[in-house]
Motif scaffolding. Structure first.
Motif, short mmCIF file in Angstrom:
data_model
loop_
_atom_site.label_atom_id
_atom_site.label_comp_id
_atom_site.label_asym_id
_atom_site.label_seq_id
_atom_site.Cartn_x
_atom_site.Cartn_y
_atom_site.Cartn_z
N LYS A 111 0.85 -1.19 0.00
CA LYS A 111 0.00 0.00 0.00
C LYS A 111 0.88 1.23 0.00
N MET A 112 0.27 2.39 -0.25
CA MET A 112 0.98 3.66 -0.27
C MET A 112 0.18 4.68 0.52
N ASP A 113 0.68 5.04 1.71
CA ASP A 113 0.03 6.06 2.53
C ASP A 113 0.50 7.44 2.06
N VAL A 114 -0.46 8.27 1.68
CA VAL A 114 -0.15 9.57 1.09
C VAL A 114 -0.43 10.68 2.10
N TYR A 115 0.56 11.56 2.26
CA TYR A 115 0.49 12.65 3.22
C TYR A 115 0.52 14.00 2.50
N GLU A 116 0.32 15.04 3.27
CA GLU A 116 0.46 16.40 2.74
C GLU A 116 1.85 16.59 2.14
N THR A 117 1.91 17.25 1.00
CA THR A 117 3.19 17.51 0.37
C THR A 117 3.91 18.64 1.09
N ARG A 118 5.11 18.35 1.54
CA ARG A 118 5.94 19.32 2.26
C ARG A 118 7.22 19.55 1.44
N ARG A 119 7.34 20.68 0.82
CA ARG A 119 8.51 20.95 -0.02
C ARG A 119 9.66 21.45 0.85
N THR A 120 10.35 20.49 1.44
CA THR A 120 11.37 20.80 2.45
C THR A 120 12.77 20.98 1.88
N CYS A 121 13.00 20.64 0.61
CA CYS A 121 14.36 20.67 0.08
C CYS A 121 14.98 22.06 0.19
N ALA A 122 16.20 22.09 0.69
CA ALA A 122 16.97 23.33 0.80
C ALA A 122 18.44 22.98 0.80
N PHE A 123 19.27 23.91 0.35
CA PHE A 123 20.70 23.69 0.22
C PHE A 123 21.45 24.93 0.71
N PRO A 124 22.77 24.84 0.86
CA PRO A 124 23.54 26.02 1.30
C PRO A 124 23.47 27.16 0.28
N ASP A 125 23.66 28.37 0.75
CA ASP A 125 23.65 29.53 -0.14
C ASP A 125 24.71 29.39 -1.24
N ARG A 126 25.84 28.79 -0.90
CA ARG A 126 26.91 28.60 -1.89
C ARG A 126 26.42 27.78 -3.08
N PHE A 127 25.55 26.82 -2.81
CA PHE A 127 24.97 25.99 -3.86
C PHE A 127 24.09 26.84 -4.78
N TYR A 128 23.28 27.70 -4.19
CA TYR A 128 22.40 28.56 -4.99
C TYR A 128 23.21 29.52 -5.86
N GLU A 129 24.29 30.06 -5.29
CA GLU A 129 25.15 30.97 -6.06
C GLU A 129 25.79 30.24 -7.23
N ALA A 130 26.22 29.01 -6.99
CA ALA A 130 26.84 28.22 -8.06
C ALA A 130 25.83 27.92 -9.16
N ASN A 131 24.58 27.68 -8.77
CA ASN A 131 23.56 27.40 -9.79
C ASN A 131 23.40 28.55 -10.76
N LYS A 132 23.43 29.76 -10.24
CA LYS A 132 23.31 30.94 -11.11
C LYS A 132 24.43 30.96 -12.15
#
Length: 451
Positions: A111-132
């Motif tokens: 079976k698959m118990d489905v819960y509220e979607t929680r968009r928790t993903c986060a990374f260091p600021d350095r990662f975001y700067e590199a993405n740019k």
């Protein structure tokens, strides 16, 4: 039923499905942190999927944590919204991958118990700067076999094609120097298993804060050692891997120490469709972590972007003792949390005159982490053979959006393999600054393997 398809950028799906290697225009780059998250996913919500508002970059206020603790579930009070079973699977057809449909059909207790979607993903600021920066300069080279210019973040936060999404998964942020201990369990039809305990460590050169561009890494994205310490009959087997950033320049290099021979040998078999280490033949080397290694044996296509049920925020599963988690036929599904997420669906078809036990692979790549969430693996006859599931978790103590284990269900054998489990293992050290590249040598693994 008709597939729900959405776009992450103004680029059309038809362009994503091609082998175009073009860079992203400035107008697209500037969307990062605006209508796109700093990771490159869609910031806006859509029905069951909420808007991304920053994720969990620090320890949430409703849990207690000190270094060395297991991560507590910030959403322990969330109720189950609904449960998908074999009996009602038709109601949720569009949300189910072909792999999950097969699981629900094959195992009446699944079976698959489905819960509220929680968009928790986060990374260091350095990662975001590199993405740019990466969005503007990153390029595929060698026909997709390697990366140029980008470094540290996702090489292609706004992807142009399927190969770029695969590279986002392969090079996703997992910190720089990491030491851990994990368990693997090949589970029989009756639910029996012997835990394989492995101590592994890695220097993920791609995430070296001092690197300025891919060309600084001497064509090695990852140094990796895995030392099996239990059970006694397997203890002392050690592998060493240098993962290539461009397989056309130099393919993966691997060595293996066997305590039986007391010798270190080159191990070119630790690649592609050779049986994975400690897998009891239930998985392949290139299936570990969803997919790893060179992508050159397949033609890759983006099928679209759609909503699917995936395992996410897997805090309860990771805190469950093995004896209560590993059961006959499948995991204890009471401990697995599913959420509706947007995923890139990718298809890999085996190239003509190329060998692999999987003729076709279909991936669901979760948008916020660029991490494989589930995989359907097909045999040479085109029949669904294995279903792979990666359990996503936000490591708010780092921060990074990572894995809480991966499961490979072999539908033909009626068995499964649970890998990379942390349930009863010491906490992972994501800041292992003490490890050095000089340790990653054939001679060093000989010393590790001495029992």
């Amino acid at each position: 039923m008709k597939r729900t398809t959405m776009l992450v950028s103004a680029l059309a799906i038809s362009a994503l499905a091609t082998s175009a290697l073009a860079k992203v225009p400035d107008a697209q780059v500037n969307r990062l942190g605006q209508d796109l998250t700093p990771m490159g996913s869609e910031k806006a919500g859509d029905g069951d999927i909420p808007a991304w508002t920053g994720g969990l970059p620090t320890v949430p206020s409703n849990v207690t944590y000190k270094p060395g603790d297991k991560l507590q579930n910030p959403f322990a009070s969330d109720p189950i919204k609904y449960t998908v079973t074999g009996a009602n699977a038709g109601q949720y057809d569009e949300l189910l991958t072909e792999g999950y449909k097969a699981m629900l059909k094959a195992y009446p207790t699944y079976k698959m118990d489905v819960y509220e979607t929680r968009r928790t993903c986060a990374f260091p600021d350095r990662f975001y700067e590199a993405n740019k920066r990466n969005a503007a300069v990153g390029e595929l080279v060698g026909g997709g076999a390697g990366i140029s210019e980008a470094v540290f973040g996702s090489p292609f936060p706004i992807p142009n094609n399927a190969l770029e999404i695969i590279w986002n998964h392969t090079l996703r942020y997992r910190s720089f120097k990491v030491v851990r201990q994990f368990a693997a369990a090949p589970v029989t039809r009756g639910g029996d298993y012997t835990l394989q305990i492995v101590q592994d460590e890695a220097i993920l050169q791609w995430s070296d804060p001092s690197a300025q561009r891919a060309e600084d890494l001497e064509n090695i994205s990852l140094y990796y050692i895995a030392n099996t310490i239990a059970p006694a009959r397997a203890a002392g087997n050690v592998i060493l891997v240098y993962e290539a950033l461009n397989a056309q320049i130099q393919p993966r290099q691997a060595w293996q120490y066997s305590p039986g021979t007391r010798r270190v040998r080159r191990a070119p078999n630790i690649a592609y469709d050779n049986p994975g280490t400690n897998s009891d033949g239930l998985s392949t080397s290139d299936s570990f972590d969803g997919y790893n290694g060179a992508p050159d044996r397949y033609d890759w296509t983006v099928l679209g972007k759609t909503k699917k049920l995936v395992s996410a925020n897997a805090y309860d599963g990771e805190s469950t003792p093995y004896k209560d988690y590993l059961q006959a036929a499948h995991l204890n599904q009471d401990k697995v949390r599913y959420e509706v997420r947007r995923v890139w669906e990718l298809e890999a078809k085996l190239r003509p005159n190329t060998r692999h036990v999987y003729s076709r692979r279909v991936y669901a790549n979760e948008e916020d982490a660029y991490q494989m969430s589930t995989v359907a693996l097909y045999d040479g006859r085109g029949q669904l053979w294995r279903v792979q599931e990666m359990h996503q978790i936000q490591r708010y103590n780092v921060p990074l959006c990572g894995s809480a284990g991966e499961i490979v269900y072999d539908l033909q054998a009626g068995r499964y393999l649970a890998l990379a489990l942390q349930n009863e293992e010491p906490p992972v050290n994501y800041f292992a600054d003490e490890i050095d590249k000089n340790r990653y040598t054939p001679n060093a693994i000989r010393q590790l393997g001495v029992r």
